[in-house]
Design a protein around this motif. Structure first.
Motif, PDB file in Angstrom:
ATOM      1  N   UNK A 218     -46.293  26.938   7.985  1.00 32.01           N
ATOM      2  CA  UNK A 218     -46.613  26.151   9.177  1.00 32.01           C
ATOM      3  C   UNK A 218     -47.844  25.275   8.980  1.00 32.01           C
ATOM      4  N   UNK A 219     -48.504  25.395   7.840  1.00 30.72           N
ATOM      5  CA  UNK A 219     -49.696  24.589   7.562  1.00 30.72           C
ATOM      6  C   UNK A 219     -49.348  23.113   7.381  1.00 30.72           C
ATOM      7  N   UNK A 220     -48.083  22.821   7.122  1.00 28.89           N
ATOM      8  CA  UNK A 220     -47.654  21.429   6.939  1.00 28.89           C
ATOM      9  C   UNK A 220     -47.968  20.607   8.184  1.00 28.89           C
ATOM     10  N   UNK A 221     -48.660  19.498   8.003  1.00 32.56           N
ATOM     11  CA  UNK A 221     -48.969  18.592   9.100  1.00 32.56           C
ATOM     12  C   UNK A 221     -50.183  18.960   9.922  1.00 32.56           C
ATOM     13  N   UNK A 367     -43.626  27.558  -5.199  1.00 29.04           N
ATOM     14  CA  UNK A 367     -43.440  29.003  -5.057  1.00 29.04           C
ATOM     15  C   UNK A 367     -42.139  29.378  -4.360  1.00 29.04           C
ATOM     16  N   UNK A 368     -41.719  28.559  -3.379  1.00 28.18           N
ATOM     17  CA  UNK A 368     -40.667  29.008  -2.468  1.00 28.18           C
ATOM     18  C   UNK A 368     -39.549  27.989  -2.323  1.00 28.18           C
ATOM     19  N   UNK A 369     -38.443  28.451  -1.749  1.00 29.39           N
ATOM     20  CA  UNK A 369     -37.302  27.584  -1.478  1.00 29.39           C
ATOM     21  C   UNK A 369     -37.481  26.889  -0.134  1.00 29.39           C
ATOM     22  N   UNK A 370     -36.694  25.849   0.143  1.00 26.04           N
ATOM     23  CA  UNK A 370     -36.742  25.214   1.464  1.00 26.04           C
ATOM     24  C   UNK A 370     -36.454  26.199   2.590  1.00 26.04           C
ATOM     25  N   UNK A 442     -49.110  19.510  17.727  1.00 24.68           N
ATOM     26  CA  UNK A 442     -47.991  19.943  18.557  1.00 24.68           C
ATOM     27  C   UNK A 442     -46.842  20.445  17.691  1.00 24.68           C
ATOM     28  N   UNK A 443     -45.990  21.319  18.238  1.00 31.29           N
ATOM     29  CA  UNK A 443     -44.831  21.804  17.478  1.00 31.29           C
ATOM     30  C   UNK A 443     -43.913  20.674  17.007  1.00 31.29           C
ATOM     31  N   UNK A 444     -43.813  19.609  17.797  1.00 35.73           N
ATOM     32  CA  UNK A 444     -42.948  18.490  17.402  1.00 35.73           C
ATOM     33  C   UNK A 444     -43.469  17.824  16.133  1.00 35.73           C
ATOM     34  N   UNK A 445     -44.776  17.580  16.096  1.00 41.13           N
ATOM     35  CA  UNK A 445     -45.393  16.968  14.910  1.00 41.13           C
ATOM     36  C   UNK A 445     -45.295  17.920  13.721  1.00 41.13           C
ATOM     37  N   UNK A 446     -45.602  19.187  13.965  1.00 41.71           N
ATOM     38  CA  UNK A 446     -45.560  20.182  12.891  1.00 41.71           C
ATOM     39  C   UNK A 446     -44.144  20.358  12.358  1.00 41.71           C
ATOM     40  N   UNK A 447     -43.156  20.287  13.253  1.00 42.40           N
ATOM     41  CA  UNK A 447     -41.765  20.454  12.835  1.00 42.40           C
ATOM     42  C   UNK A 447     -41.320  19.372  11.872  1.00 42.40           C
ATOM     43  N   UNK A 448     -41.708  18.138  12.160  1.00 43.60           N
ATOM     44  CA  UNK A 448     -41.337  17.030  11.259  1.00 43.60           C
ATOM     45  C   UNK A 448     -42.023  17.179   9.900  1.00 43.60           C
ATOM     46  N   UNK A 449     -43.294  17.572   9.929  1.00 42.01           N
ATOM     47  CA  UNK A 449     -44.025  17.757   8.673  1.00 42.01           C
ATOM     48  C   UNK A 449     -43.441  18.918   7.872  1.00 42.01           C
ATOM     49  N   UNK A 450     -43.014  19.961   8.571  1.00 41.99           N
ATOM     50  CA  UNK A 450     -42.434  21.127   7.903  1.00 41.99           C
ATOM     51  C   UNK A 450     -41.133  20.761   7.194  1.00 41.99           C
ATOM     52  N   UNK A 451     -40.299  19.971   7.843  1.00 37.56           N
ATOM     53  CA  UNK A 451     -39.037  19.556   7.222  1.00 37.56           C
ATOM     54  C   UNK A 451     -39.289  18.758   5.946  1.00 37.56           C
ATOM     55  N   UNK A 452     -40.293  17.895   5.998  1.00 40.51           N
ATOM     56  CA  UNK A 452     -40.633  17.103   4.816  1.00 40.51           C
ATOM     57  C   UNK A 452     -41.150  17.997   3.694  1.00 40.51           C
ATOM     58  N   UNK A 453     -41.975  18.972   4.065  1.00 42.31           N
ATOM     59  CA  UNK A 453     -42.540  19.911   3.093  1.00 42.31           C
ATOM     60  C   UNK A 453     -41.455  20.802   2.494  1.00 42.31           C
ATOM     61  N   UNK A 454     -40.511  21.238   3.321  1.00 43.00           N
ATOM     62  CA  UNK A 454     -39.453  22.135   2.846  1.00 43.00           C
ATOM     63  C   UNK A 454     -38.568  21.454   1.814  1.00 43.00           C
ATOM     64  N   UNK A 455     -38.270  20.185   2.061  1.00 40.84           N
ATOM     65  CA  UNK A 455     -37.421  19.458   1.131  1.00 40.84           C
ATOM     66  C   UNK A 455     -35.946  19.719   1.382  1.00 40.84           C
ATOM     67  N   UNK A 456     -35.085  19.097   0.597  1.00 41.89           N
ATOM     68  CA  UNK A 456     -33.629  19.239   0.784  1.00 41.89           C
ATOM     69  C   UNK A 456     -33.171  20.679   0.589  1.00 41.89           C
TER      70      UNK A 456
END
Length: 470
Positions: A218-221, A367-370, A442-456
């Motif tokens: 959740x640190x993304x963004x 370290x981890x998968x998406x 906000x969760x909305x901002x964090x959610x978008x950053x998390x998706x980018x961090x997770x990757x495909x």
């Protein structure tokens, strides 16, 4: 998460100024060496009061906050600063203009204390005698009697917060699950969590053994749109950590283990996740009869902490950095994690050390998968578990908020009939971990950053084939 209010600014200023003094004090001096009077005056300078009746009360409250941060005030994971509590002198039930002065007067007839009368064609409640039972509000056919609940009470799903005779909030730690919702909603900033920031600073400065930071996905963004987890990793290494590991590594392992649990106990018909400590503790306290349906897996934080401790033969200090106050309570009850910081505390520590994450070269994060990284948002746990259940039919429920989580679990338990299997993904915070009380966006901002961090998601199989190590 609190919006950036005066309370938020004051709290972050306290964190930063305390951290700066702790970083610069001689190693042989403890927290008591901080010049309390000077620090309080720096935070609340001479002049007119800004928040309270006078600057002396403001300074008394700030001093107590500082004592909690530096560990002088021995408190529970969440504590109420009595001096800061406004007492919220509210009448809980109020008759509104919607009152029709009906002939039946069900409000008056339902009142066990008989303290409701009709004055000038409108119901009137004698507030001095009202016991706040709420029967009048339930009886009114027009919903003309409204209930005004104090923010902290309303936020506490498990009813751990009550009001004493002086109308000040009191926290029952035997019931509290440390979700932190009360911390975020109190408009006076009277409820706060304890801080382990100075413990982390001491560990970094003394360098008695290796220090490993475990960062939640959740640190993304959280540190701005241009700051990636790779930037944060570099900043942590510069701060003095010897190693930085993704907590999502543990999430990948937990997803596999929970899938195996479902296969092994399919006949039970129901299971729920254990990675959210506030939710897991709420089940134990409110629904002990359903603890058998709680996954036996450790949380991702503990899984990674266990791996790190094993690799270093326990001669290591592990620090979890995440959005969750409940993780502090979880870590205190285990040996895998030594200290816990929220994102707010990390931001203050980096600012005090004059380390700008955006100015660092981003380190590699592999370290981890998406799927493991997406544990941080609602739906991420069930998606990760489901991909290991090929050919097995499982009904998935994704629920957010403690009240909804407990209600869904209770209803699902009643419907269990031996046909099929239900997996409930419960998250105490709205949106999942990205909506935790220790976040900064906000969760909305964090959610978008998390998706980018997770990757495909299609890169997950390749990473699964690698050995899970810390």
């Amino acid at each position: 998460m609190n919006p950036v209010s005066e309370i938020t600014i004051l709290r972050r200023n306290i964190f930063t100024k305390v951290a700066r003094r702790a970083l610069n004090r001689p190693l042989d001096q403890g927290p008591s060496s901080i010049d309390m009077a000077a620090l309080v005056k720096e935070l609340i300078p001479d002049g007119p009061a800004r928040y309270r009746c006078c600057i002396y009360k403001e300074r008394a409250i700030v001093e107590e906050r500082i004592r909690i941060v530096i560990g002088e005030a021995k408190t529970s994971p969440i504590t109420i600063i009595s001096e800061a509590c406004n007492g919220c002198s509210l009448n809980k039930y109020i008759v509104t203009d919607a009152c029709q002065n009906c002939v039946a007067h069900p409000c008056r007839n339902s009142c066990p204390k008989k303290i409701i009368s009709v004055i000038q064609n409108r119901a009137f409640i004698d507030q001095n005698s009202c016991v706040e039972c709420g029967k009048c509000a339930k009886a009114c056919p027009y919903n003309a009697i409204i209930e005004i609940t104090r923010p902290c009470e309303r936020a506490c799903t498990i009813k751990a917060i009550k009001v004493d005779d002086s109308r000040k909030a009191v926290l029952d730690m035997d019931k509290c699950v440390s979700c932190g919702m009360c911390v975020t909603v109190c408009p006076f900033g009277a409820i706060t969590d304890t801080s382990q920031m100075l413990n982390v600073i001491d560990s970094l400065r003394k360098q008695e053994q290796p220090r490993v930071a475990i960062i939640a996905p959740a640190i993304a963004g959280q540190f701005g749109p241009k700051v990636t987890p790779g930037h944060i990793k570099s900043a942590l290494l510069r701060l003095g950590f010897d190693r930085v590991v993704e907590a999502a590594l543990g999430a990948d392992q937990v997803a596999k283990e929970e899938a195996e649990e479902i296969k092994a106990h399919y006949d039970a018909g129901l299971m729920t996740n254990s990675c959210c400590p506030a939710y897991a503790r709420a089940i134990v306290q409110k629904m002990p009869e359903l603890t058998g349906n709680l996954s036996a897996c450790l949380s991702p934080m503990k899984v990674v902490g266990q791996l790190v401790k094993k690799q270093y033969e326990d001669k290591v200090t592990t620090v979890f950095i995440g959005p969750c106050i409940a993780k502090k309570a979880e870590a205190a009850d285990s040996r895998e994690i030594d200290w816990v910081l929220t994102f707010e505390e990390l931001a203050a520590l980096l600012q005090a050390a004059e380390i700008d994450p955006a100015a660092q070269l981003p380190a590699d994060m592999q370290d981890a998968s998406p799927y493991g990284r997406l544990f941080a948002r609602s739906g991420g746990v069930s998606a990760a578990v489901q991909r290991h259940l090929s050919g097995i039919l499982v009904d998935i429920s994704q629920v957010q908020g403690l009240s909804q989580c407990l209600t869904t679990l209770k209803l699902s338990a009643k419907k269990t009939d031996g046909n099929g299997f239900t997996f409930i993904e419960g998250m105490a915070c709205e949106g999942g971990c990205i909506g935790g009380p220790g976040t900064m966006v906000s969760p909305a901002v964090a959610g978008r950053a998390l998706e980018k961090y997770a990757g495909p998601l299609d890169t997950a199989k390749e990473r699964d084939d690698s050995q899970i190590t810390a």
